[in-house]
Design a protein around this motif. Structure first.
Motif, PDB file in Angstrom:
ATOM      1  N   ALA A 101       2.569  45.097  21.981  1.00  0.00           N
ATOM      2  CA  ALA A 101       1.439  44.737  21.127  1.00  0.00           C
ATOM      3  C   ALA A 101       1.466  45.707  19.954  1.00  0.00           C
ATOM      4  O   ALA A 101       1.332  46.916  20.157  1.00  0.00           O
ATOM      5  CB  ALA A 101       0.120  44.844  21.878  1.00  0.00           C
ATOM      6  N   LEU A 102       1.668  45.205  18.741  1.00  0.00           N
ATOM      7  CA  LEU A 102       1.877  46.076  17.583  1.00  0.00           C
ATOM      8  C   LEU A 102       0.962  45.650  16.444  1.00  0.00           C
ATOM      9  O   LEU A 102       1.002  44.507  15.997  1.00  0.00           O
ATOM     10  CB  LEU A 102       3.345  46.009  17.135  1.00  0.00           C
ATOM     11  N   PRO A 155      -4.293  47.636  19.538  1.00  0.00           N
ATOM     12  CA  PRO A 155      -3.341  46.790  20.269  1.00  0.00           C
ATOM     13  C   PRO A 155      -3.434  47.085  21.763  1.00  0.00           C
ATOM     14  O   PRO A 155      -3.534  48.246  22.160  1.00  0.00           O
ATOM     15  CB  PRO A 155      -1.983  47.190  19.692  1.00  0.00           C
ATOM     16  N   THR A 156      -3.412  46.039  22.591  1.00  0.00           N
ATOM     17  CA  THR A 156      -3.772  46.200  23.999  1.00  0.00           C
ATOM     18  C   THR A 156      -2.826  45.435  24.916  1.00  0.00           C
ATOM     19  O   THR A 156      -2.458  44.286  24.630  1.00  0.00           O
ATOM     20  CB  THR A 156      -5.207  45.694  24.228  1.00  0.00           C
ATOM     21  N   ILE A 157      -2.453  46.071  26.024  1.00  0.00           N
ATOM     22  CA  ILE A 157      -1.752  45.397  27.109  1.00  0.00           C
ATOM     23  C   ILE A 157      -2.562  45.618  28.382  1.00  0.00           C
ATOM     24  O   ILE A 157      -2.878  46.755  28.734  1.00  0.00           O
ATOM     25  CB  ILE A 157      -0.317  45.919  27.296  1.00  0.00           C
ATOM     26  N   VAL A 158      -2.938  44.535  29.054  1.00  0.00           N
ATOM     27  CA  VAL A 158      -3.694  44.602  30.302  1.00  0.00           C
ATOM     28  C   VAL A 158      -2.730  44.391  31.461  1.00  0.00           C
ATOM     29  O   VAL A 158      -1.935  43.441  31.448  1.00  0.00           O
ATOM     30  CB  VAL A 158      -4.801  43.523  30.337  1.00  0.00           C
ATOM     31  N   SER A 189      -8.732  52.728  17.787  1.00  0.00           N
ATOM     32  CA  SER A 189     -10.020  52.247  18.295  1.00  0.00           C
ATOM     33  C   SER A 189      -9.982  51.755  19.730  1.00  0.00           C
ATOM     34  O   SER A 189     -10.916  51.097  20.178  1.00  0.00           O
ATOM     35  CB  SER A 189     -10.544  51.125  17.394  1.00  0.00           C
ATOM     36  N   GLY A 190      -8.900  52.065  20.457  1.00  0.00           N
ATOM     37  CA  GLY A 190      -8.873  51.711  21.870  1.00  0.00           C
ATOM     38  C   GLY A 190     -10.021  52.349  22.635  1.00  0.00           C
ATOM     39  O   GLY A 190     -10.577  51.745  23.560  1.00  0.00           O
ATOM     40  N   ILE A 191     -10.398  53.564  22.239  1.00  0.00           N
ATOM     41  CA  ILE A 191     -11.517  54.248  22.888  1.00  0.00           C
ATOM     42  C   ILE A 191     -12.796  53.434  22.720  1.00  0.00           C
ATOM     43  O   ILE A 191     -13.541  53.212  23.678  1.00  0.00           O
ATOM     44  CB  ILE A 191     -11.705  55.667  22.308  1.00  0.00           C
ATOM     45  N   SER A 192     -13.050  52.969  21.498  1.00  0.00           N
ATOM     46  CA  SER A 192     -14.265  52.192  21.227  1.00  0.00           C
ATOM     47  C   SER A 192     -14.259  50.881  21.997  1.00  0.00           C
ATOM     48  O   SER A 192     -15.274  50.463  22.573  1.00  0.00           O
ATOM     49  CB  SER A 192     -14.394  51.922  19.729  1.00  0.00           C
TER      50      SER A 192
END
Length: 270
Positions: free
Chosen positions: A106-107, A155-158, A2-5
Motif C-alpha cells: 500500500a503506497l 496506507p494500510t494493510i490489515v 496519520s496511521g496513528i490518527s
C-alpha cells in the motif's frame, strides 16, 4: 504519518456497536463526527516530528484513553476544535497491489502542495509541504529549522492470521485518516465488498462543522442540524479522500477504486 490518527479513531469507535447502526443515519454520523473531532484535537496537540516532540503513541492508542473519549461521547459531551484553516493538497496518489505470491504493498505518494521548482538536470518537483506546518508557535506541528512536517498519508494493510486481507489507502490530505477508518469499518463492521466500501457515502469532521457527502439524505442532515450541529453538504456525490483498495478472500483478490477520481481496479496477467 496519520496511521496513528486512523487507529485512534478506530479504537474510540471499537467501544460502540457500529455495525448495528444504520449506515449514514443520524446516529452513525453524529458518532463518527464526535470521534473524528477528538482525533483531530489530539492530532493538533501531539503529532509532530519525534525528533522535536515527544509523541505519546502508547497513551493515544491505549484502551483506557480511547475508552475515556468514547465515554465522553456516550455521555453526550461535544468536542470543540480550535485550529487554523486546513488546506488539503491535491497532488497525492495511492496504489494498492497484491501479487500471486501474496506479497502486498500500500503506497501513498504526495508532493504536499507542489512548489513548482525543479532543479536543472534532476527532473523532479520539490514539494511545498512547509505550508502544512501549524503557523502558531509552541505547538507539536509548529515550524522549526530542520523539522519534518507530519504527513496525512495512512496506507494500510490489515492482517488476519498473519496474512493480509485488506490493502488500502487514499489521497486527500487531512481527510485521509477519517475516510480510511470509514472504509475499514465498511468492510469489517458492515461486511461490504471493496467496491461498496470505497464508494459508500462518507462524512468528515476535522473542524466544528460536519461535512457530508451529497448522497447523505437531507432528512438525515436536517435531523442532525436539529440536534444543534452545523452541517455542510458537499456538492460531490463521492466526496472526501479517494479510497483505493483490495480485499482478499479465499485467496481471491477483489479491488475497488473510489468513483470520484481517475483510479481503477484491474488484474494484470503474469
Amino acid at each position: 504519518a496519520s496511521g496513528i490518527s486512523m487507529l485512534q479513531l478506530l479504537h474510540i469507535l471499537a467501544h460502540f456497536d457500529v455495525g448495528a447502526m444504520e449506515h449514514g443515519g443520524a446516529e452513525h454520523i453524529v458518532l463518527l463526527s464526535e470521534a473524528m473531532k477528538r482525533m483531530t484535537i489530539d492530532k493538533d496537540r501531539h503529532l509532530g516530528d519525534p525528533a522535536y516532540v515527544d509523541v505519546p503513541i502508547g497513551r493515544l492508542l491505549s484502551r483506557d484513553y480511547c475508552g475515556g473519549l468514547a465515554a465522553e461521547i456516550k455521555a453526550g459531551l461535544r468536542a470543540r476544535i480550535e485550529r487554523v484553516d486546513d488546506r488539503s493538497p491535491r497532488e497525492t496518489t495511492h496504489i494498492s497491489v497484491v501479487d500471486r505470491e501474496g506479497n502486498a504493498v500500500a503506497l501513498t505518494h504526495t508532493l504536499g502542495s507542489p512548489s513548482g521548482a525543479i532543479t536543472d538536470g534532476l527532473g523532479f518537483m520539490y514539494n511545498g509541504t512547509m505550508s502544512r506546518f501549524d503557523p502558531r508557535p509552541g505547538r507539536a506541528g509548529s515550524l522549526a529549522p530542520g523539522k519534518r512536517r507530519a504527513s496525512s498519508a495512512a496506507p494500510t494493510i490489515v492482517f488476519k492470521d498473519d496474512r493480509p486481507v485488506i490493502v488500502m489507502g487514499a489521497p486527500g490530505g487531512s481527510y485521509i485518516a477519517p475516510s480510511m477508518a470509514q472504509g475499514l469499518m465498511n468492510l469489517i463492521d458492515f461486511d461490504m465488498s471493496m467496491p461498496e466500501a470505497v464508494a459508500a457515502p462518507r462524512i468528515v469532521a476535522v473542524s466544528n462543522t460536519i461535512d457530508v457527502s451529497n448522497r447523505i439524505p437531507r432528512y438525515v442532515t436536517e435531523e442532525i442540524e436539529g440536534r444543534g450541529y452545523e452541517v455542510k453538504r458537499s456538492w460531490q456525490s463521492y466526496a472526501f479522500a479517494a479510497l483505493h483498495g483490495i480485499k482478499i478472500e479465499d485467496g481471491v483478490c477483489r479491488g475497488g477504486a473510489d468513483p470520484q477520481r481517475d483510479g481503477m481496479a484491474m488484474a494484470v496477467p503474469a
